[in-house]
Design a protein around this motif. Sequence first.
Motif, PDB file in Angstrom:
ATOM      1  N   ILE A  21       0.853  -1.190   0.000  1.00  0.00           N
ATOM      2  CA  ILE A  21       0.000   0.000   0.000  1.00  0.00           C
ATOM      3  C   ILE A  21       0.881   1.229   0.000  1.00  0.00           C
ATOM      4  O   ILE A  21       1.721   1.407   0.891  1.00  0.00           O
ATOM      5  CB  ILE A  21      -0.930   0.004   1.226  1.00  0.00           C
ATOM      6  N   GLN A  22       0.723   2.080  -0.982  1.00  0.00           N
ATOM      7  CA  GLN A  22       1.495   3.306  -1.069  1.00  0.00           C
ATOM      8  C   GLN A  22       0.904   4.368  -0.147  1.00  0.00           C
ATOM      9  O   GLN A  22      -0.315   4.497  -0.017  1.00  0.00           O
ATOM     10  CB  GLN A  22       1.500   3.824  -2.519  1.00  0.00           C
ATOM     11  N   ALA A  23       1.790   5.127   0.516  1.00  0.00           N
ATOM     12  CA  ALA A  23       1.325   6.158   1.454  1.00  0.00           C
ATOM     13  C   ALA A  23       0.521   7.247   0.764  1.00  0.00           C
ATOM     14  O   ALA A  23      -0.434   7.790   1.334  1.00  0.00           O
ATOM     15  CB  ALA A  23       2.517   6.764   2.191  1.00  0.00           C
ATOM     16  N   ASN A  24       0.871   7.568  -0.477  1.00  0.00           N
ATOM     17  CA  ASN A  24       0.153   8.638  -1.164  1.00  0.00           C
ATOM     18  C   ASN A  24      -1.231   8.201  -1.641  1.00  0.00           C
ATOM     19  O   ASN A  24      -2.004   9.019  -2.151  1.00  0.00           O
ATOM     20  CB  ASN A  24       0.975   9.140  -2.347  1.00  0.00           C
ATOM     21  N   VAL A  25      -1.550   6.918  -1.488  1.00  0.00           N
ATOM     22  CA  VAL A  25      -2.859   6.416  -1.921  1.00  0.00           C
ATOM     23  C   VAL A  25      -3.910   6.650  -0.835  1.00  0.00           C
ATOM     24  O   VAL A  25      -5.102   6.755  -1.132  1.00  0.00           O
ATOM     25  CB  VAL A  25      -2.751   4.914  -2.283  1.00  0.00           C
ATOM     26  N   LYS A  26      -3.493   6.755   0.416  1.00  0.00           N
ATOM     27  CA  LYS A  26      -4.443   6.819   1.526  1.00  0.00           C
ATOM     28  C   LYS A  26      -5.407   7.999   1.433  1.00  0.00           C
ATOM     29  O   LYS A  26      -6.619   7.825   1.657  1.00  0.00           O
ATOM     30  CB  LYS A  26      -3.681   6.839   2.851  1.00  0.00           C
ATOM     31  N   PRO A  27      -4.960   9.224   1.114  1.00  0.00           N
ATOM     32  CA  PRO A  27      -5.941  10.307   0.958  1.00  0.00           C
ATOM     33  C   PRO A  27      -6.953  10.036  -0.147  1.00  0.00           C
ATOM     34  O   PRO A  27      -8.146  10.376  -0.014  1.00  0.00           O
ATOM     35  CB  PRO A  27      -5.074  11.528   0.636  1.00  0.00           C
ATOM     36  N   LYS A  28      -6.514   9.405  -1.229  1.00  0.00           N
ATOM     37  CA  LYS A  28      -7.439   9.075  -2.318  1.00  0.00           C
ATOM     38  C   LYS A  28      -8.460   8.029  -1.862  1.00  0.00           C
ATOM     39  O   LYS A  28      -9.637   8.078  -2.257  1.00  0.00           O
ATOM     40  CB  LYS A  28      -6.667   8.570  -3.524  1.00  0.00           C
ATOM     41  N   VAL A  29      -7.995   7.081  -1.036  1.00  0.00           N
ATOM     42  CA  VAL A  29      -8.914   6.073  -0.513  1.00  0.00           C
ATOM     43  C   VAL A  29     -10.004   6.727   0.319  1.00  0.00           C
ATOM     44  O   VAL A  29     -11.193   6.395   0.205  1.00  0.00           O
ATOM     45  CB  VAL A  29      -8.140   5.025   0.310  1.00  0.00           C
ATOM     46  N   TYR A  30      -9.597   7.682   1.176  1.00  0.00           N
ATOM     47  CA  TYR A  30     -10.596   8.371   1.995  1.00  0.00           C
ATOM     48  C   TYR A  30     -11.592   9.115   1.115  1.00  0.00           C
ATOM     49  O   TYR A  30     -12.806   9.104   1.377  1.00  0.00           O
ATOM     50  CB  TYR A  30      -9.923   9.349   2.965  1.00  0.00           C
ATOM     51  N   GLU A  31     -11.120   9.770   0.069  1.00  0.00           N
ATOM     52  CA  GLU A  31     -12.013  10.498  -0.818  1.00  0.00           C
ATOM     53  C   GLU A  31     -13.005   9.549  -1.497  1.00  0.00           C
ATOM     54  O   GLU A  31     -14.196   9.867  -1.641  1.00  0.00           O
ATOM     55  CB  GLU A  31     -11.203  11.256  -1.868  1.00  0.00           C
ATOM     56  N   GLN A  32     -12.516   8.379  -1.904  1.00  0.00           N
ATOM     57  CA  GLN A  32     -13.413   7.399  -2.523  1.00  0.00           C
ATOM     58  C   GLN A  32     -14.479   6.927  -1.535  1.00  0.00           C
ATOM     59  O   GLN A  32     -15.667   6.846  -1.863  1.00  0.00           O
ATOM     60  CB  GLN A  32     -12.615   6.200  -3.027  1.00  0.00           C
ATOM     61  N   ASP A  91     -13.756   9.423  12.904  1.00  0.00           N
ATOM     62  CA  ASP A  91     -14.383  10.494  12.130  1.00  0.00           C
ATOM     63  C   ASP A  91     -15.897  10.387  12.317  1.00  0.00           C
ATOM     64  O   ASP A  91     -16.591   9.651  11.600  1.00  0.00           O
ATOM     65  CB  ASP A  91     -13.992  10.357  10.657  1.00  0.00           C
ATOM     66  N   LEU A  92     -16.425  11.109  13.289  1.00  0.00           N
ATOM     67  CA  LEU A  92     -17.847  11.031  13.593  1.00  0.00           C
ATOM     68  C   LEU A  92     -18.702  11.560  12.449  1.00  0.00           C
ATOM     69  O   LEU A  92     -19.786  11.038  12.182  1.00  0.00           O
ATOM     70  CB  LEU A  92     -18.134  11.815  14.870  1.00  0.00           C
ATOM     71  N   TYR A  93     -18.205  12.566  11.758  1.00  0.00           N
ATOM     72  CA  TYR A  93     -18.969  13.137  10.639  1.00  0.00           C
ATOM     73  C   TYR A  93     -19.168  12.095   9.539  1.00  0.00           C
ATOM     74  O   TYR A  93     -20.280  11.889   9.053  1.00  0.00           O
ATOM     75  CB  TYR A  93     -18.234  14.365  10.106  1.00  0.00           C
ATOM     76  N   THR A 224      -3.329   9.379   9.051  1.00  0.00           N
ATOM     77  CA  THR A 224      -2.096  10.119   8.789  1.00  0.00           C
ATOM     78  C   THR A 224      -2.418  11.606   8.676  1.00  0.00           C
ATOM     79  O   THR A 224      -3.578  11.989   8.466  1.00  0.00           O
ATOM     80  CB  THR A 224      -1.444   9.619   7.484  1.00  0.00           C
ATOM     81  N   PRO A 225      -1.405  12.487   8.817  1.00  0.00           N
ATOM     82  CA  PRO A 225      -1.670  13.930   8.660  1.00  0.00           C
ATOM     83  C   PRO A 225      -2.285  14.264   7.319  1.00  0.00           C
ATOM     84  O   PRO A 225      -3.143  15.157   7.220  1.00  0.00           O
ATOM     85  CB  PRO A 225      -0.286  14.551   8.836  1.00  0.00           C
ATOM     86  N   GLU A 226      -1.874  13.586   6.256  1.00  0.00           N
ATOM     87  CA  GLU A 226      -2.436  13.867   4.936  1.00  0.00           C
ATOM     88  C   GLU A 226      -3.928  13.525   4.913  1.00  0.00           C
ATOM     89  O   GLU A 226      -4.746  14.261   4.340  1.00  0.00           O
ATOM     90  CB  GLU A 226      -1.702  13.059   3.857  1.00  0.00           C
ATOM     91  N   VAL A 227      -4.281  12.391   5.518  1.00  0.00           N
ATOM     92  CA  VAL A 227      -5.693  12.008   5.571  1.00  0.00           C
ATOM     93  C   VAL A 227      -6.475  12.974   6.439  1.00  0.00           C
ATOM     94  O   VAL A 227      -7.630  13.322   6.117  1.00  0.00           O
ATOM     95  CB  VAL A 227      -5.837  10.559   6.080  1.00  0.00           C
ATOM     96  N   GLU A 228      -5.871  13.437   7.541  1.00  0.00           N
ATOM     97  CA  GLU A 228      -6.555  14.411   8.397  1.00  0.00           C
ATOM     98  C   GLU A 228      -6.885  15.683   7.630  1.00  0.00           C
ATOM     99  O   GLU A 228      -7.967  16.262   7.791  1.00  0.00           O
ATOM    100  CB  GLU A 228      -5.670  14.741   9.607  1.00  0.00           C
ATOM    101  N   ARG A 229      -5.976  16.121   6.781  1.00  0.00           N
ATOM    102  CA  ARG A 229      -6.242  17.333   5.994  1.00  0.00           C
ATOM    103  C   ARG A 229      -7.386  17.089   5.000  1.00  0.00           C
ATOM    104  O   ARG A 229      -8.215  17.966   4.767  1.00  0.00           O
ATOM    105  CB  ARG A 229      -4.970  17.766   5.260  1.00  0.00           C
ATOM    106  N   VAL A 230      -7.405  15.909   4.416  1.00  0.00           N
ATOM    107  CA  VAL A 230      -8.502  15.591   3.492  1.00  0.00           C
ATOM    108  C   VAL A 230      -9.825  15.532   4.251  1.00  0.00           C
ATOM    109  O   VAL A 230     -10.867  15.951   3.726  1.00  0.00           O
ATOM    110  CB  VAL A 230      -8.219  14.255   2.772  1.00  0.00           C
ATOM    111  N   ILE A 231      -9.793  15.009   5.479  1.00  0.00           N
ATOM    112  CA  ILE A 231     -11.015  14.941   6.277  1.00  0.00           C
ATOM    113  C   ILE A 231     -11.580  16.342   6.510  1.00  0.00           C
ATOM    114  O   ILE A 231     -12.780  16.593   6.325  1.00  0.00           O
ATOM    115  CB  ILE A 231     -10.735  14.240   7.618  1.00  0.00           C
TER     116      ILE A 231
END
Length: 475
Positions: A21-32, A91-93, A224-231
């Motif tokens: 699993i690539q680290a840069n994929v995690k924000p995209k996963v959250y968006e999906q 992520d309660l929201y 991760t911090p990147e995912v937190e920013r996407v959240i």
Amino acid sequence: MSDAMRVSEIGARPLQKWLRIQANVKPKVYEQVFAASEISSLSYWLEIFFSAGIATFGLVESSPAVIIGAMLISPLMGPIMATGLSLALGDLYLGIKAVLTLLASVAVSIAFSGFLVWLLPFHSATSEILARTNPNLLDLGIALLSGLAGSVVVCRGGSGGGVTALPGVAIAVALMPPLCTMGFGLGNGANLNIIGGSGLLFLTNLVAIVASAFVIFLMVGMSTPEVERVILASRGDEPLARMLSHGPIAGILTTGGQLRWRILMVLILLASIAIPLRRALLQVANETLARTAVLEELKALVPSDSIVSRQVSVDNNEILIRLISTRPIPDAKITQARSDLMRRTGRSVQISVEAVASQSAVAALMERLVRPVQAMPKEKTVAEMQRELLDKVHLAVMDIWPSSDAPIQDFDIVLGPSGTAIDVHYQSGKDLGDVPINMVLRELRAKLALPELALKAERAEPPHAATTRRDRPKK
């Protein structure tokens, strides 16, 4: 640092490496996953209606192929995966959005399926429907493994078509058919047995997938911090996001959103589902053992080729056996078999045996009963039989007689004690002679199958010959 981030740092690196699993994929996963939980998507609701309709008709027709097609169309994996991800991230929201979408989807699917069943002119429960009303612990195991597989696919970036397009997982878990089975029970006059059994199966699949997604998303380090920013960016300025970030709910989120409470909640859900499923599994196991014991005792009681019919009913407290055999069974053997079964199964046993004729005699009797009854032929009168005989003889005589040389004037059939005779009157200037008459007789005997047939031929003068002879002058 949050509990989720600490756990992620401990377990993420090896698992992330093993799963590639690539680290840069995690924000995209959250968006999906976030997009899959959107309740206002028209395509999502169209897929809900299509899959619910197809699954309902497939269940009513007992067609596994049609039901599998409905599984592939169903988009329910989206909000379920979003629920698991929200538990892993705290992520309660996202969790509220996913749960609202899921509840609306469940309600719409059941209502639409029940409406379709209500419209149908028949409401018989097929084998595919009944198969989804008795879940057990094995179904929980299938759902857990399927949820783990689906979560791994999502973590790798939605390989295979995105979050909602997980064909193998969708078929293995089968989320839509249990909901449509509940709809069948609702449309069939609120059948509580069908509704309750299929509802337990859906809850089993739901809880297992959410728990599996929670474990995988937590262990691969999705927090991760990147995912937190996407959240934060995904929430925007929506009213629900503002409500959750201010006021008393924000305080509840701070304490109740801790990882240990989320883990405890998942464990409680799994345990509450596992208890009735374990009971059902034990019931199935006990019934299987009881049926095996019955078959073994019946083999010792009577040969299998002597059994015409065998009916076995097994419930929690009693076993009922009804045999129809071509061989009589002594009462002592029946009593012994009953005692052995009671000892082996711990149930009350009733054995009823009826002796009938041999199987071949039973089969012959059934064939005669099934065979259509033929109508008795109507008895013919003497006049009808004479007419048939005349017609048959007339065709034969006209076919064989040399009509060009000696046309037939008339003929008659004489039935006497010595046999059958045909009396023919023909016109000719001279007698035919014995040879032609005998040839005609032989052919008539062969054609009419009358070896004793007699033929009498009498000649008559033609009209013109008689006139010529009468008018001729005397010398």
